[in-house]
Design a protein around this motif. Structure first.
Motif, PDB file in Angstrom:
ATOM      1  N   UNK A 174       0.815  -1.217   0.000  1.00  0.00           N
ATOM      2  CA  UNK A 174       0.000   0.000   0.000  1.00  0.00           C
ATOM      3  C   UNK A 174       0.848   1.267   0.000  1.00  0.00           C
ATOM      4  N   UNK A 175       2.060   1.193   0.555  1.00  0.00           N
ATOM      5  CA  UNK A 175       2.942   2.358   0.604  1.00  0.00           C
ATOM      6  C   UNK A 175       4.353   1.884   0.262  1.00  0.00           C
ATOM      7  N   UNK A 176       4.601   1.543  -1.010  1.00  0.00           N
ATOM      8  CA  UNK A 176       5.886   0.932  -1.376  1.00  0.00           C
ATOM      9  C   UNK A 176       7.081   1.820  -1.095  1.00  0.00           C
ATOM     10  N   UNK A 177       6.905   3.144  -1.149  1.00  0.00           N
ATOM     11  CA  UNK A 177       8.038   4.035  -0.934  1.00  0.00           C
ATOM     12  C   UNK A 177       8.560   3.991   0.502  1.00  0.00           C
ATOM     13  N   UNK A 178       7.782   3.397   1.413  1.00  0.00           N
ATOM     14  CA  UNK A 178       8.218   3.298   2.810  1.00  0.00           C
ATOM     15  C   UNK A 178       9.151   2.124   3.045  1.00  0.00           C
ATOM     16  N   UNK A 179       9.332   1.242   2.043  1.00  0.00           N
ATOM     17  CA  UNK A 179      10.328   0.156   2.075  1.00  0.00           C
ATOM     18  C   UNK A 179      10.187  -0.724   3.312  1.00  0.00           C
ATOM     19  N   UNK A 180       8.992  -1.249   3.533  1.00  0.00           N
ATOM     20  CA  UNK A 180       8.750  -2.140   4.668  1.00  0.00           C
ATOM     21  C   UNK A 180       9.412  -3.493   4.436  1.00  0.00           C
ATOM     22  N   UNK A 181      10.166  -3.977   5.416  1.00  0.00           N
ATOM     23  CA  UNK A 181      10.779  -5.304   5.337  1.00  0.00           C
ATOM     24  C   UNK A 181      10.653  -6.003   6.688  1.00  0.00           C
ATOM     25  N   UNK A 182      10.802  -7.315   6.657  1.00  0.00           N
ATOM     26  CA  UNK A 182      10.840  -8.105   7.885  1.00  0.00           C
ATOM     27  C   UNK A 182      11.845  -9.234   7.703  1.00  0.00           C
ATOM     28  N   UNK A 183      12.855  -9.255   8.544  1.00  0.00           N
ATOM     29  CA  UNK A 183      13.834 -10.337   8.556  1.00  0.00           C
ATOM     30  C   UNK A 183      13.513 -11.247   9.731  1.00  0.00           C
ATOM     31  N   UNK A 184      13.489 -12.555   9.488  1.00  0.00           N
ATOM     32  CA  UNK A 184      13.164 -13.543  10.513  1.00  0.00           C
ATOM     33  C   UNK A 184      14.412 -14.332  10.873  1.00  0.00           C
ATOM     34  N   UNK A 185      14.695 -14.418  12.161  1.00  0.00           N
ATOM     35  CA  UNK A 185      15.793 -15.229  12.657  1.00  0.00           C
ATOM     36  C   UNK A 185      15.271 -16.366  13.524  1.00  0.00           C
ATOM     37  N   UNK A 186      15.974 -17.497  13.512  1.00  0.00           N
ATOM     38  CA  UNK A 186      15.568 -18.693  14.251  1.00  0.00           C
ATOM     39  C   UNK A 186      16.676 -19.065  15.234  1.00  0.00           C
ATOM     40  N   UNK A 187      16.325 -19.214  16.508  1.00  0.00           N
ATOM     41  CA  UNK A 187      17.291 -19.575  17.527  1.00  0.00           C
ATOM     42  C   UNK A 187      17.620 -21.056  17.516  1.00  0.00           C
ATOM     43  N   UNK A 188      18.701 -21.428  18.218  1.00  0.00           N
ATOM     44  CA  UNK A 188      19.191 -22.812  18.201  1.00  0.00           C
ATOM     45  C   UNK A 188      18.169 -23.783  18.773  1.00  0.00           C
ATOM     46  N   UNK A 189      17.574 -23.449  19.917  1.00  0.00           N
ATOM     47  CA  UNK A 189      16.623 -24.368  20.534  1.00  0.00           C
ATOM     48  C   UNK A 189      15.354 -24.489  19.683  1.00  0.00           C
ATOM     49  N   UNK A 190      14.931 -23.399  19.065  1.00  0.00           N
ATOM     50  CA  UNK A 190      13.767 -23.462  18.181  1.00  0.00           C
ATOM     51  C   UNK A 190      14.062 -24.334  16.969  1.00  0.00           C
ATOM     52  N   UNK A 191      15.273 -24.208  16.428  1.00  0.00           N
ATOM     53  CA  UNK A 191      15.658 -25.044  15.277  1.00  0.00           C
ATOM     54  C   UNK A 191      15.552 -26.521  15.647  1.00  0.00           C
ATOM     55  N   UNK A 192      16.099 -26.890  16.792  1.00  0.00           N
ATOM     56  CA  UNK A 192      16.058 -28.289  17.217  1.00  0.00           C
ATOM     57  C   UNK A 192      14.629 -28.799  17.322  1.00  0.00           C
ATOM     58  N   UNK A 193      13.729 -27.964  17.797  1.00  0.00           N
ATOM     59  CA  UNK A 193      12.350 -28.384  18.042  1.00  0.00           C
ATOM     60  C   UNK A 193      11.496 -28.372  16.774  1.00  0.00           C
ATOM     61  N   UNK A 194      11.773 -27.441  15.856  1.00  0.00           N
ATOM     62  CA  UNK A 194      10.922 -27.301  14.675  1.00  0.00           C
ATOM     63  C   UNK A 194      11.385 -28.145  13.494  1.00  0.00           C
ATOM     64  N   UNK A 195      12.690 -28.381  13.384  1.00  0.00           N
ATOM     65  CA  UNK A 195      13.203 -29.000  12.164  1.00  0.00           C
ATOM     66  C   UNK A 195      13.891 -30.346  12.392  1.00  0.00           C
ATOM     67  N   UNK A 196      14.258 -30.669  13.607  1.00  0.00           N
ATOM     68  CA  UNK A 196      14.865 -31.973  13.919  1.00  0.00           C
ATOM     69  C   UNK A 196      16.019 -32.306  12.990  1.00  0.00           C
ATOM     70  N   UNK A 197      16.731 -31.295  12.526  1.00  0.00           N
ATOM     71  CA  UNK A 197      17.873 -31.490  11.629  1.00  0.00           C
ATOM     72  C   UNK A 197      19.108 -30.874  12.259  1.00  0.00           C
ATOM     73  N   UNK A 198      20.265 -31.315  11.801  1.00  0.00           N
ATOM     74  CA  UNK A 198      21.507 -30.717  12.285  1.00  0.00           C
ATOM     75  C   UNK A 198      21.467 -29.212  12.072  1.00  0.00           C
TER      76      UNK A 198
END
Length: 347
Positions: A54-78
């Protein structure tokens, strides 16, 4: 496609230019809600586009980070090579604390109302799945200064040719290419003792920081103390190459309660660079010589997150099905290939 193109095309908006406003949301995932939280991550990009369109000139962004314990619980991968819980540091006088954090949402735009709306919609999206453990609303202050009155982030690279190698995995064809375009981010909330700081003369403040206050020019080596903030945050390889991270620090404050601070956020292709900076600050490059800025600024949070490529959030399986992505216990996680070989756990 060159490694540089691949990394930039797959990255989240890590390299977005500094914005005028930001919200930093750190949340923990409730027990038993891991799969639902993983599913909700797939919708973050769509929600961001719907609001920002709706307001592209405002350059809205969202970067998502995942913590170590969350990774272990959500993805069960190394875990990705550099992902581990934030390591606390206890110096002779100051401590870098480690605090809870499963997911980080770094929301930024040139208008605070867009940041607010996206933050609100993210909490709607994750309602019942997460608990907020830290929320900071940042703003640009004067001419890129922090609340101590000094320009912040002067040495943070801005050109893609410099910021890409500093912040993005695989930018130069090295690192874990399974996650080309990924990054690692360390965040800390610092609270400033402005009353004590303001009692220093400008010359004394400049010796703490290592720069002139008005001009932002770095002090000469003959004058700059070896425990100044600038000196201890300069990291060089044995061959003399200086190592950079991409900072997007922001001031924040509450005038009624007198809480004033800086939210530190540093993106790096190798989190070890940021961690070395923090060791220099809190432990001292030389014994007993901590960063003088810590005498006026206290770290009250500390988290490390993995920032996966943008496509990972919408569909992680193609990434997790690569060789080397077995579960931490050696078994195969969901959708993993039978010939996968595990990597080491960095906890």
């Amino acid at each position: 496609m060159t490694p540089q193109d691949r990394a930039q095309n797959q990255a989240q908006d890590v390299l977005a230019p500094p914005a005028k406003a930001a919200i930093f949301l750190t949340v923990t995932i409730r027990d038993g809600k891991e799969q639902e939280a993983r599913d909700a991550l797939a919708d973050v990009a769509g929600v961001t586009r719907a609001i920002g369109f709706r307001i592209p000139e405002a350059a809205l962004t969202c970067v998502v980070g995942i913590g170590a314990h969350a990774w272990d619980r959500m993805y069960a991968a190394a875990r990705p090579d550099g992902l581990h819980p934030f390591r606390p540091l206890a110096g002779d006088k100051h401590v870098a604390v480690s605090t809870p954090g499963d997911l980080l949402f770094h929301v930024r735009a040139d208008r605070p109302d867009l940041c607010f709306e996206l933050g609100r919609q993210l909490m709607v999206l994750f309602a019942g799945l997460v608990d907020t453990v830290d929320e900071v609303h940042g703003f640009r202050y004067w001419d890129q200064r922090d609340l101590l009155g000094f320009v912040d982030g002067t040495e943070s690279p801005t050109d893609a040719a410099e910021s890409g190698p500093a912040a993005l995995v695989g930018f130069e064809g090295s690192g874990d290419l399974t996650y080309a375009g990924a990054s690692y981010v360390i965040v800390q909330k610092y609270l400033h003792d402005l009353d004590t700081w303001d009692r220093l003369s400008v010359e004394e403040q400049e010796l703490v920081i290592g720069r002139k206050k008005l001009s932002d020019i770095e002090l000469p080596d003959s004058v700059k103390p070896d425990d100044s903030h600038v000196e201890l945050n300069t990291i060089t390889d044995p061959d003399g190459t200086e190592r950079d991270i991409v900072r997007d620090n922001m001031p924040f404050g509450a005038v009624g309660t007198g809480e004033f601070g800086t939210y530190f956020i540093g993106y790096a292709a190798d989190p070890g660079v940021t961690e070395e900076m923090l060791r220099n600050m809190f432990l001292g490059r030389d014994p007993g010589k901590h960063d003088r800025i810590l005498d006026f600024s206290t770290a009250v949070t500390g988290c490390l997150f993995f920032v996966p490529p943008a496509d990972f959030l919408e569909d992680p399986e193609p990434f997790l099905a690569q060789p080397g992505s077995t579960a931490a216990d050696g078994s195969l996680g969901i959708g993993r290939l039978a010939h996968s070989a595990g990597r080491s756990d960095h906890a």
